[in-house]
Design a protein around this motif. Structure first.
Motif, PDB file in Angstrom:
ATOM      1  N   ILE A 147       0.850  -1.135   0.000  1.00 29.77           N
ATOM      2  CA  ILE A 147      -0.116   0.057  -0.160  1.00 29.77           C
ATOM      3  C   ILE A 147       0.906   1.025  -0.129  1.00 29.77           C
ATOM      4  CG2 ILE A 147      -1.960   1.307   1.002  1.00 29.77           C
ATOM      5  CD1 ILE A 147      -2.604  -1.633  -0.107  1.00 29.77           C
ATOM      6  N   PHE A 148       1.596   1.353   0.873  1.00 26.23           N
ATOM      7  CA  PHE A 148       2.454   2.575   0.949  1.00 26.23           C
ATOM      8  C   PHE A 148       3.590   2.890  -0.294  1.00 26.23           C
ATOM      9  CE2 PHE A 148       0.537   3.615   4.962  1.00 26.23           C
ATOM     10  CZ  PHE A 148       0.942   4.804   5.273  1.00 26.23           C
ATOM     11  N   PRO A 149       4.411   1.598  -0.557  1.00 24.50           N
ATOM     12  CA  PRO A 149       5.102   1.759  -1.650  1.00 24.50           C
ATOM     13  C   PRO A 149       4.384   2.257  -3.018  1.00 24.50           C
ATOM     14  CG  PRO A 149       5.658  -0.345  -0.466  1.00 24.50           C
ATOM     15  CD  PRO A 149       4.550   0.145   0.212  1.00 24.50           C
ATOM     16  N   LYS A 150       3.230   1.360  -2.959  1.00 24.04           N
ATOM     17  CA  LYS A 150       2.147   2.029  -4.416  1.00 24.04           C
ATOM     18  C   LYS A 150       1.992   3.443  -4.170  1.00 24.04           C
ATOM     19  CE  LYS A 150      -0.070  -0.717  -6.771  1.00 24.04           C
ATOM     20  NZ  LYS A 150      -0.919  -1.871  -7.080  1.00 24.04           N
ATOM     21  N   LEU A 182       1.362   9.391 -10.839  1.00 18.47           N
ATOM     22  CA  LEU A 182       0.611   8.095 -11.680  1.00 18.47           C
ATOM     23  C   LEU A 182      -0.843   7.969 -11.088  1.00 18.47           C
ATOM     24  CD1 LEU A 182       3.530   5.554 -11.808  1.00 18.47           C
ATOM     25  CD2 LEU A 182       2.555   7.005 -13.669  1.00 18.47           C
ATOM     26  N   ASN A 183      -1.556   7.163 -11.012  1.00 18.48           N
ATOM     27  CA  ASN A 183      -2.793   6.691 -10.337  1.00 18.48           C
ATOM     28  C   ASN A 183      -3.226   5.237 -10.188  1.00 18.48           C
ATOM     29  OD1 ASN A 183      -4.356   6.047 -12.886  1.00 18.48           O
ATOM     30  ND2 ASN A 183      -4.355   8.067 -13.426  1.00 18.48           N
ATOM     31  N   MET A 184      -4.209   4.996  -9.677  1.00 19.20           N
ATOM     32  CA  MET A 184      -4.201   3.767  -9.507  1.00 19.20           C
ATOM     33  C   MET A 184      -4.615   2.712 -10.684  1.00 19.20           C
ATOM     34  SD  MET A 184      -3.881   2.779  -6.292  1.00 19.20           S
ATOM     35  CE  MET A 184      -4.754   1.095  -6.456  1.00 19.20           C
ATOM     36  N   ASP A 185      -5.013   3.475 -11.757  1.00 19.75           N
ATOM     37  CA  ASP A 185      -5.282   3.038 -13.026  1.00 19.75           C
ATOM     38  C   ASP A 185      -3.705   2.710 -13.846  1.00 19.75           C
ATOM     39  OD1 ASP A 185      -7.979   2.493 -12.680  1.00 19.75           O
ATOM     40  OD2 ASP A 185      -8.436   4.483 -13.247  1.00 19.75           O
ATOM     41  N   THR A 186      -3.217   3.489 -13.553  1.00 21.18           N
ATOM     42  CA  THR A 186      -1.830   3.581 -14.446  1.00 21.18           C
ATOM     43  C   THR A 186      -0.439   2.987 -13.737  1.00 21.18           C
ATOM     44  OG1 THR A 186      -1.301   5.727 -13.954  1.00 21.18           O
ATOM     45  CG2 THR A 186      -2.678   5.436 -15.853  1.00 21.18           C
ATOM     46  N   ARG A 223      -6.130   4.392   7.569  1.00 14.73           N
ATOM     47  CA  ARG A 223      -7.746   4.649   6.685  1.00 14.73           C
ATOM     48  C   ARG A 223      -7.616   5.883   5.910  1.00 14.73           C
ATOM     49  NH1 ARG A 223      -8.836   3.288  12.234  1.00 14.73           N
ATOM     50  NH2 ARG A 223      -9.795   1.307  12.262  1.00 14.73           N
ATOM     51  N   ASP A 224      -6.886   6.928   6.152  1.00 19.81           N
ATOM     52  CA  ASP A 224      -6.710   8.176   5.388  1.00 19.81           C
ATOM     53  C   ASP A 224      -5.895   7.931   4.216  1.00 19.81           C
ATOM     54  OD1 ASP A 224      -8.328   9.449   7.393  1.00 19.81           O
ATOM     55  OD2 ASP A 224      -6.398  10.602   8.248  1.00 19.81           O
ATOM     56  N   THR A 225      -4.955   7.058   4.316  1.00 19.91           N
ATOM     57  CA  THR A 225      -4.065   6.873   3.115  1.00 19.91           C
ATOM     58  C   THR A 225      -4.905   5.811   2.221  1.00 19.91           C
ATOM     59  OG1 THR A 225      -2.081   6.592   4.562  1.00 19.91           O
ATOM     60  CG2 THR A 225      -1.998   5.619   2.469  1.00 19.91           C
ATOM     61  N   ALA A 226      -5.674   4.756   2.889  1.00 21.10           N
ATOM     62  CA  ALA A 226      -6.254   3.931   1.760  1.00 21.10           C
ATOM     63  C   ALA A 226      -7.445   4.948   1.109  1.00 21.10           C
ATOM     64  CB  ALA A 226      -7.126   2.976   2.734  1.00 21.10           C
ATOM     65  N   ALA A 227      -8.091   5.974   1.819  1.00 17.56           N
ATOM     66  CA  ALA A 227      -9.104   6.620   1.071  1.00 17.56           C
ATOM     67  C   ALA A 227      -8.300   7.651  -0.092  1.00 17.56           C
ATOM     68  CB  ALA A 227      -9.540   7.434   2.038  1.00 17.56           C
ATOM     69  N   ALA A 228      -7.284   8.164   0.261  1.00 21.08           N
ATOM     70  CA  ALA A 228      -6.394   8.840  -0.703  1.00 21.08           C
ATOM     71  C   ALA A 228      -6.102   7.951  -1.853  1.00 21.08           C
ATOM     72  CB  ALA A 228      -5.330   9.507  -0.079  1.00 21.08           C
ATOM     73  N   LEU A 229      -5.770   6.620  -1.682  1.00 18.09           N
ATOM     74  CA  LEU A 229      -5.532   5.885  -2.884  1.00 18.09           C
ATOM     75  C   LEU A 229      -6.735   5.149  -3.445  1.00 18.09           C
ATOM     76  CD1 LEU A 229      -2.242   3.987  -1.345  1.00 18.09           C
ATOM     77  CD2 LEU A 229      -2.523   6.233  -3.004  1.00 18.09           C
ATOM     78  N   GLU A 230      -7.857   5.428  -3.003  1.00 19.11           N
ATOM     79  CA  GLU A 230      -9.079   5.081  -3.589  1.00 19.11           C
ATOM     80  C   GLU A 230      -9.087   3.609  -3.496  1.00 19.11           C
ATOM     81  OE1 GLU A 230      -9.392   6.410  -7.455  1.00 19.11           O
ATOM     82  OE2 GLU A 230      -9.841   8.494  -6.805  1.00 19.11           O
ATOM     83  N   MET A 231      -8.531   2.779  -2.221  1.00 22.75           N
ATOM     84  CA  MET A 231      -8.573   1.271  -2.009  1.00 22.75           C
ATOM     85  C   MET A 231      -9.563   1.381  -0.870  1.00 22.75           C
ATOM     86  SD  MET A 231      -4.398   0.498  -2.543  1.00 22.75           S
ATOM     87  CE  MET A 231      -5.045  -1.134  -2.941  1.00 22.75           C
ATOM     88  N   SER A 232     -10.453   0.283  -1.053  1.00 23.41           N
ATOM     89  CA  SER A 232     -11.572  -0.100  -0.127  1.00 23.41           C
ATOM     90  C   SER A 232     -11.137  -1.697   0.385  1.00 23.41           C
ATOM     91  CB  SER A 232     -12.702  -0.080  -0.670  1.00 23.41           C
ATOM     92  OG  SER A 232     -13.181  -0.913  -1.690  1.00 23.41           O
ATOM     93  N   ALA A 233     -11.879  -1.925   1.468  1.00 24.87           N
ATOM     94  CA  ALA A 233     -11.992  -3.351   2.107  1.00 24.87           C
ATOM     95  C   ALA A 233     -12.276  -4.228   0.434  1.00 24.87           C
ATOM     96  CB  ALA A 233     -12.721  -3.498   3.198  1.00 24.87           C
ATOM     97  N   GLU A 234     -13.395  -3.832  -0.087  1.00 24.89           N
ATOM     98  CA  GLU A 234     -13.850  -4.618  -1.178  1.00 24.89           C
ATOM     99  C   GLU A 234     -12.692  -5.090  -1.933  1.00 24.89           C
ATOM    100  OE1 GLU A 234     -15.599  -2.312   0.299  1.00 24.89           O
ATOM    101  OE2 GLU A 234     -17.216  -3.326   1.124  1.00 24.89           O
ATOM    102  N   ASP A 235     -12.010  -3.812  -2.308  1.00 20.11           N
ATOM    103  CA  ASP A 235     -10.846  -4.078  -3.454  1.00 20.11           C
ATOM    104  C   ASP A 235      -9.681  -5.186  -2.836  1.00 20.11           C
ATOM    105  OD1 ASP A 235     -11.855  -2.162  -5.156  1.00 20.11           O
ATOM    106  OD2 ASP A 235     -10.755  -0.530  -3.782  1.00 20.11           O
ATOM    107  N   LEU A 236      -9.372  -5.080  -1.571  1.00 15.34           N
ATOM    108  CA  LEU A 236      -8.479  -5.972  -1.024  1.00 15.34           C
ATOM    109  C   LEU A 236      -8.833  -7.210  -0.828  1.00 15.34           C
ATOM    110  CD1 LEU A 236      -6.503  -3.544   1.303  1.00 15.34           C
ATOM    111  CD2 LEU A 236      -5.878  -4.412  -0.883  1.00 15.34           C
ATOM    112  N   LEU A 237     -10.039  -7.716  -0.726  1.00 17.36           N
ATOM    113  CA  LEU A 237     -10.619  -9.001  -0.178  1.00 17.36           C
ATOM    114  C   LEU A 237     -11.112  -9.598  -1.514  1.00 17.36           C
ATOM    115  CD1 LEU A 237     -12.667  -8.085   2.892  1.00 17.36           C
ATOM    116  CD2 LEU A 237     -10.263  -9.397   2.558  1.00 17.36           C
ATOM    117  N   LYS A 238     -11.003  -9.092  -2.694  1.00 18.25           N
ATOM    118  CA  LYS A 238     -11.261 -10.067  -4.179  1.00 18.25           C
ATOM    119  C   LYS A 238     -10.432 -11.063  -4.295  1.00 18.25           C
ATOM    120  CE  LYS A 238     -13.717  -5.926  -6.420  1.00 18.25           C
ATOM    121  NZ  LYS A 238     -13.701  -5.119  -7.285  1.00 18.25           N
TER     122      LYS A 238
END
Length: 327
Positions: free
Chosen positions: A179-182, A191-195, A312-327
């Motif tokens: 998470i933090f390296p990304k 960059l962004n999460m898509d790129t 939690r703030d970092t996850a929100a900033a990276l647009e990463m939710s619990a659903e994303d990580l548990l897939k």
């Protein structure tokens, strides 16, 4: 880690990405440790215990390492210590990854575990887990760093050199191994999460920080995002590797709160209190200190859920939710 690995440039800070500032946090917020967790007195622990509603055995989660013998050496003293205190079997559950531990806790098959800071957020949300302790080598140092490691002959000097290279992360839900390296890459390179993954020719999850270290040492990938203290703990096992002296750091994150021990809030209160007390007092038990030493700790200090709001703030900033990580 820092005493072994070579740093690039005049100042590693010039390569760091201000994750905490970008997410509205501060260093103080990462080190918020509280002793407000209820701890029974020694007399209460020594009295007869009402085990009404207790499970037949207490199940504690761990992640695998490269060497199963090392797991036994590390955790046997903990098992003996906890069984002596609880008076019931203390069983180890080896999960393949953090998601396996989170799901096991959510389903009631796991009662406590150590988590990374980000995976703890998910365990709290999905598994009703509550932070209660934090293992530290120095009680005054409740933070650590994510780092990018490579070999000296890789030709990599900074995050700016990574386009088209190969990279290993530890685990999708790992705070310092993914998470933090990304986040550092996204912020530093625009960059962004898509790129961000497309910036590399190959992206893989090794399964653990140790496996990522071996990926670098064996030349399987060009760079890896790992936890500094996690890698430092396994140095004795890898220092004879022919590429050991070639390891170097090319970037480092701002401070991250260390991962907590978390316990299921579905357990009876007196069982939770006894487990919490046992961890907080572990450094006073001569036999249990063997577990602390093998884990790279001197003690477990109290911790509470609010210390991880920065995650939690970092996850929100990276647009990463619990659903994303548990897939």
């Amino acid at each position: 880690m820092k005493k072994y690995l070579k740093r690039v440039g005049l100042s590693i800070a010039a390569l760091s990405v201000a994750m905490l500032a970008a997410c509205g946090g501060s260093e103080e917020s990462t080190t918020e440790i509280s002793s407000s967790q209820a701890e029974p007195s020694t007399e209460e622990v020594e009295d007869d215990i009402d085990r009404t509603g207790w499970p037949e055995k207490f199940v504690y989660g761990i992640l695998p390492t490269e060497d199963q013998a090392e797991l036994t050496k590390q955790f046997d003293p903990l098992v003996d210590y906890m069984e002596n205190i609880l008076g019931i079997e203390f069983e180890l559950f080896v999960g393949n990854d953090y998601n396996a531990l989170i799901e096991a806790m959510r389903n009631g098959h796991l009662h406590a575990s150590g988590f990374g800071p980000f995976s703890y957020m998910l365990a709290h949300e999905r598994g009703n887990a509550e932070a209660f302790a934090m293992g530290v080598e120095d009680p005054s140092a409740a933070t650590y760093n994510a780092i990018f490691i490579t070999l000296e002959d890789s030709g990599l000097e900074s995050l700016d050199d990574l386009e088209g290279k190969t990279i290993a992360y530890a685990d999708p839900a790992s705070t310092s191994g993914h998470i933090f390296p990304k986040g550092m890459l996204i912020n530093h390179l625009g960059l962004n999460m898509d790129t961000v993954d497309d910036h590399f020719s190959y992206v893989t999850f090794s399964g653990s920080h140790e496996a990522s270290l071996y990926s670098i040492l064996n030349g399987d990938v060009d760079v890896a995002g790992v936890c500094d203290v996690c890698i430092e703990r396994v140095f004795e096992r890898v220092q004879d590797h022919p590429n050991f002296d070639k390891l170097k750091i090319i970037a480092e994150s701002d401070p991250i709160p260390r991962g907590p021990q978390a316990i299921s809030m579905d357990l009876p209160e007196n069982l939770r209190e006894l487990v919490i007390h046992a961890f907080h007092e572990m450094h006073n038990d001569p036999e249990a200190t063997a577990f602390l030493e093998e884990s790279g700790y001197s003690a477990f200090i109290p911790a509470e859920d609010s210390a991880f709001d920065i995650i939690r703030d970092t996850a929100a900033a990276l647009e990463m939710s619990a659903e994303d990580l548990l897939k």
